[in-house]
Design an enzyme around this catalytic site. Structure first.
Site, short mmCIF file in Angstrom:
data_model
loop_
_atom_site.label_atom_id
_atom_site.label_comp_id
_atom_site.label_asym_id
_atom_site.label_seq_id
_atom_site.Cartn_x
_atom_site.Cartn_y
_atom_site.Cartn_z
N GLY A 376 0.83 -1.20 0.00
CA GLY A 376 0.00 0.00 0.00
C GLY A 376 0.86 1.24 0.00
N PRO A 377 0.21 2.40 -0.23
CA PRO A 377 0.96 3.65 -0.33
C PRO A 377 1.69 3.99 0.98
CG PRO A 377 -1.33 3.94 -0.99
CD PRO A 377 -1.22 2.59 -0.40
N SER A 378 2.73 4.78 0.83
CA SER A 378 3.51 5.21 1.97
C SER A 378 2.64 5.97 2.98
CB SER A 378 4.63 6.12 1.46
OG SER A 378 5.34 6.62 2.53
N GLY A 380 0.52 4.63 4.90
CA GLY A 380 -0.79 3.98 5.04
C GLY A 380 -0.98 3.23 6.35
N GLY A 381 0.11 2.97 7.08
CA GLY A 381 -0.02 2.31 8.38
C GLY A 381 0.58 0.91 8.43
N THR A 383 3.86 -0.15 8.74
CA THR A 383 4.80 -0.35 9.86
C THR A 383 4.05 -0.34 11.19
OG1 THR A 383 6.53 0.72 8.58
CG2 THR A 383 6.89 0.60 10.95
N GLU A 506 10.12 -3.97 4.60
CA GLU A 506 10.95 -3.51 3.47
C GLU A 506 12.35 -4.10 3.58
OE1 GLU A 506 9.77 -1.69 1.10
OE2 GLU A 506 7.98 -0.77 1.94
N1 LIG Z 1 5.88 7.31 16.36
C1 LIG Z 1 4.96 7.98 15.67
N2 LIG Z 1 4.36 9.05 16.22
C2 LIG Z 1 3.41 9.72 15.56
N3 LIG Z 1 2.99 9.41 14.34
C3 LIG Z 1 3.53 8.35 13.71
C4 LIG Z 1 4.56 7.58 14.36
N4 LIG Z 1 4.92 6.60 13.51
C5 LIG Z 1 4.16 6.75 12.39
N5 LIG Z 1 3.33 7.79 12.52
C6 LIG Z 1 2.32 8.23 11.53
O1 LIG Z 1 1.48 7.14 11.25
C7 LIG Z 1 1.17 7.06 9.88
C8 LIG Z 1 1.46 5.65 9.37
O2 LIG Z 1 2.84 5.42 9.49
P1 LIG Z 1 3.51 4.03 9.11
O3 LIG Z 1 4.95 4.14 9.46
O4 LIG Z 1 2.74 2.93 9.72
O5 LIG Z 1 3.33 4.03 7.52
P2 LIG Z 1 3.87 2.99 6.46
O6 LIG Z 1 2.68 2.45 5.76
O7 LIG Z 1 4.79 2.03 7.09
O8 LIG Z 1 4.66 3.95 5.48
P3 LIG Z 1 6.00 3.66 4.64
O9 LIG Z 1 5.61 2.83 3.47
O10 LIG Z 1 6.42 5.02 4.21
O11 LIG Z 1 6.96 3.00 5.54
C9 LIG Z 1 1.96 8.14 9.18
O12 LIG Z 1 1.08 9.19 8.90
C10 LIG Z 1 2.97 8.58 10.21
O13 LIG Z 1 3.16 9.96 10.14
MG LIG Z 2 6.79 1.74 7.04
#
Ligand SMILES: Nc1ncnc2c1ncn2[C@@H]1O[C@H](COP(=O)(O)OP(=O)(O)OP(=O)(O)O)[C@@H](O)[C@H]1O
Ligand SMILES: [Mg+2]
Length: 585
Positions: A376-378, A380-381, A383, A506
């Site tokens: 899914g897009p960056s 998106g949640g 991690t 990743e």
């Molecule tokens: N420790 C944190 N404190 C506050 N907000 C956070 C924290 N970690 C992530 N976020 C927010 O939560 C949302 C989801 O983050 P997450 O890291 O889960 O995305 P992702 O899907 O893994 O993205 P990517 O593909 O870029 O790694 C983002 O908007 C991010 O700004």
């Molecule tokens: Mg991530």
């Protein structure tokens, strides 16, 4: 480094609460009570000698030169010299012991604190809290409290002795002293504020420098040298202003003390001469009076700085209490984790990091023994889902269960040990390749096992070329390695542990196509028959997964195999088309 405001500005009610965290901390940390009491006793002994000396001198001046009196005077001087040296050592010794105790307490607490606390308080700030703030607190019992006790004892003792000389002498000091002490306290209060401002500016400056100096490549890339130069100058200038103000505040103490000295001298000489001329007191009594007052005021001069130190320790306590009062992670729970032989189920899970919802009513299950990919897009949640599984954070709504049991019921250490997590930001330790691989492994690990894990992760080719092989230092936080090399070490760590469940965020994103293919093959071996959750941008990685979850802006937009999603899920379809370099249909 943000300086937490102490609670003065919020009013009296809150102010009284400053001592609550302090007292709590006192009980939590095991302080060296024996040494604190011992220090106070020897300080009081020294003060007693201080109180004896003017009286003995008075007797000698009055013509009493009995051996006992003369030897007494000499003994008092020798005793004071010996004791003050001893006190300065014991005071420092006690301070180190208290320091050790507070630091130990904070460190233990930090190791058991949830990640959430580390999101709130920056690393720099943590460093200053465990180092300088604890030092400010340690001097309370190794210096400030014993000093206050001694000053009070000397003040009361002096006034009492003066009353025995003549009530007028006692009364004069009983009136003058409270005014003097009051002004010094007021001065201490004001000077503390100025001092705090200076500390704030210094903290800003060091924070600025620390942040910028590690980001030099970023500054060069964006050619922001000039702007940063200006920003640095502003910080330096504002620190300079605060320093001048602080010096001014320090300086004001001189005329203030001078003024008091003048008033005091007029009082001592004027009142003394008057009483002697009227034959109310004799000359030797006046000498005694003069010596008492001079000695006492020599000691009272330190009141201002004592008060400042006390206020600073209150500020430090408030900051440290924020760490020690934060709830710890719960390690001991109801259930032992037999093995992860059931599905992991996200049931109506919603989560936020404090502001906007990051996951919104998410439902899916991670089948046991299968590979689940999340795409899914960056932002998106993705991690975040792994963080919730690792229980770095807890869901706000809904539940995550293993079979039917909420994951919060399992012992945390057992739970986390069951997962092998290759995180997106690849954390490495400062140390050797070997130290990084065996970190946290409880058993003996042979060189062969390490080599095998490195070969599996396709890392052996570069590690064997390092000048000391697996014992090569890889720099601060692994800084001497490339992104791909770091990633392969992180994967080798997982191979070595062979955990029940894999969480790969990743894990191959920094590898070249050839290395990636080799690592992927190795990972296929690793993920075989093992519950695995793989996050990948590269759709080739997820193609063969048993199940793919498409996560878009915190909601599940589709779940299925590659073939199913290609048919049913528009977002996934678009993704695949874009990666293949073809326009979406
Ligand atoms: N420790 C944190 N404190 C506050 N907000 C956070 C924290 N970690 C992530 N976020 C927010 O939560 C949302 C989801 O983050 P997450 O890291 O889960 O995305 P992702 O899907 O893994 O993205 P990517 O593909 O870029 O790694 C983002 O908007 C991010 O700004
Ligand atoms: Mg991530």
């Amino acid at each position: 480094m943000e300086i937490i405001e102490d609670t003065n500005e919020k009013g009296e009610k809150v102010k009284s609460k400053i001592w609550r965290p302090y007292i709590k901390l006192l009980f939590k940390a095991k302080l060296p009570y024996f040494w604190i009491v011992f220090l106070t006793v020897i300080i009081l002994a020294e003060s007693t000698l201080t109180l004896m000396f003017p009286d003995l001198t008075k007797k000698i001046v009055g013509g009493n030169i009995e051996t006992a009196v003369v030897l007494g005077a000499v003994g008092v001087i020798v005793g004071k010299v010996a004791l003050s040296g001893f006190i300065s050592f014991i005071s420092k010794f006690t301070m180190f012991k208290i320091d050790k105790s507070y630091r130990g307490l904070i460190w233990k607490q930090l190791m058991r604190s949830p990640i959430e606390l580390f999101d709130q308080v920056k690393a720099n700030e943590m460093v200053s809290r465990t180092s300088t703030d604890t030092a400010k607190m340690s001097i309370v019992f190794s210096y400030i409290v014993p000093s206050f006790i001694s000053v009070t004892y000397l003040t009361v003792g002096t006034v009492a002795i003066l009353f025995t000389y003549d009530w007028r002498l006692g009364l004069a000091q009983a009136i003058f002293l409270p005014i003097y002490i009051g002004v010094y306290f007021w001065y201490g209060h004001w000077s503390y504020k100025v001092n705090k401002q200076l500390q704030g500016k210094l903290a800003n400056l060091t924070q600025f420098l620390a942040e910028l100096l590690v980001n030099i490549p970023l500054i060069k890339t964006f050619v922001t040298e000039k702007a940063e130069d200006q920003r640095g100058k502003r910080n330096i200038q504002s620190y300079y202003r605060a320093s001048v103000k602080k010096k001014l505040a320090d300086w004001i103490e001189h005329p203030m003390t001078g003024l008091f000295d003048v008033v005091q001298s007029i009082l001592v000489i004027g009142l003394g001469v008057y009483l002697v001329s009227r034959s109310i007191i004799t000359m030797d009594v006046w000498v005694g009076y003069f010596l008492y007052v001079t000695t006492l005021f020599g000691v009272l001069n330190t009141l201002g700085s004592l008060f400042i130190e006390l206020k600073m320790s209150q500020g430090a306590t408030t900051r440290i209490a924020q760490l020690t009062e934060h709830p710890e992670e719960e390690y001991e729970r109801q259930k032992s984790l037999p093995s992860l032989n059931q599905d992991l189920i996200f049931d109506h899970v919603s989560f936020d990091y404090g502001e906007e919802k990051v996951l919104k009513d998410v439902n899916f299950s991670i089948p046991h023994g299968k590979v689940t990919a999340i795409v899914g897009p960056s932002g998106g949640g993705k991690t975040t889902i792994l963080s919730l599984i690792e229980q770095f954070y807890h869901v706000n709504e809904g539940t995550i269960t293993l079979g039917n049991t909420p994951i919060e019921n399992f012992h945390l250490k057992e739970w986390r040990s069951a997962f092998g997590y290759v995180a997106q930001d690849i954390p490495l330790l400062t140390g050797t390749v070997r130290e990084n691989l065996v970190y946290g492994v409880d058993r003996e690990v042979s060189d062969d096992e390490i080599t095998e894990a490195l070969i599996q992760a396709n890392a052996w080719s570069f590690v064997q070329n390092l000048h000391e092989g697996i014992d090569t230092h890889i720099g601060e936080s692994g800084g001497k390695l490339s992104g791909g090399q770091r990633q392969r070490l992180a994967i080798a760590r997982v191979f070595l542990r062979s955990p029940q469940c894999l969480l790969l965020d990743e894990a191959t994103s920094n590898l070249d196509t050839r290395s990636e293919k080799a690592v992927q093959e190795a990972m296929q071996k690793l993920t075989k028959d093992r519950t695995s959750i793989v996050i990948a941008h590269d759709l080739a990685t997820v193609h063969d997964a048993d199940q793919i979850i498409v996560l878009d802006e915190g909601t599940v937009s589709g779940i299925g195999t590659h073939e199913q999603l290609m048919k049913e899920n528009e977002l996934y379809h678009t993704f695949v088309q874009l990666q293949l370099g073809k326009p979406a249909l």
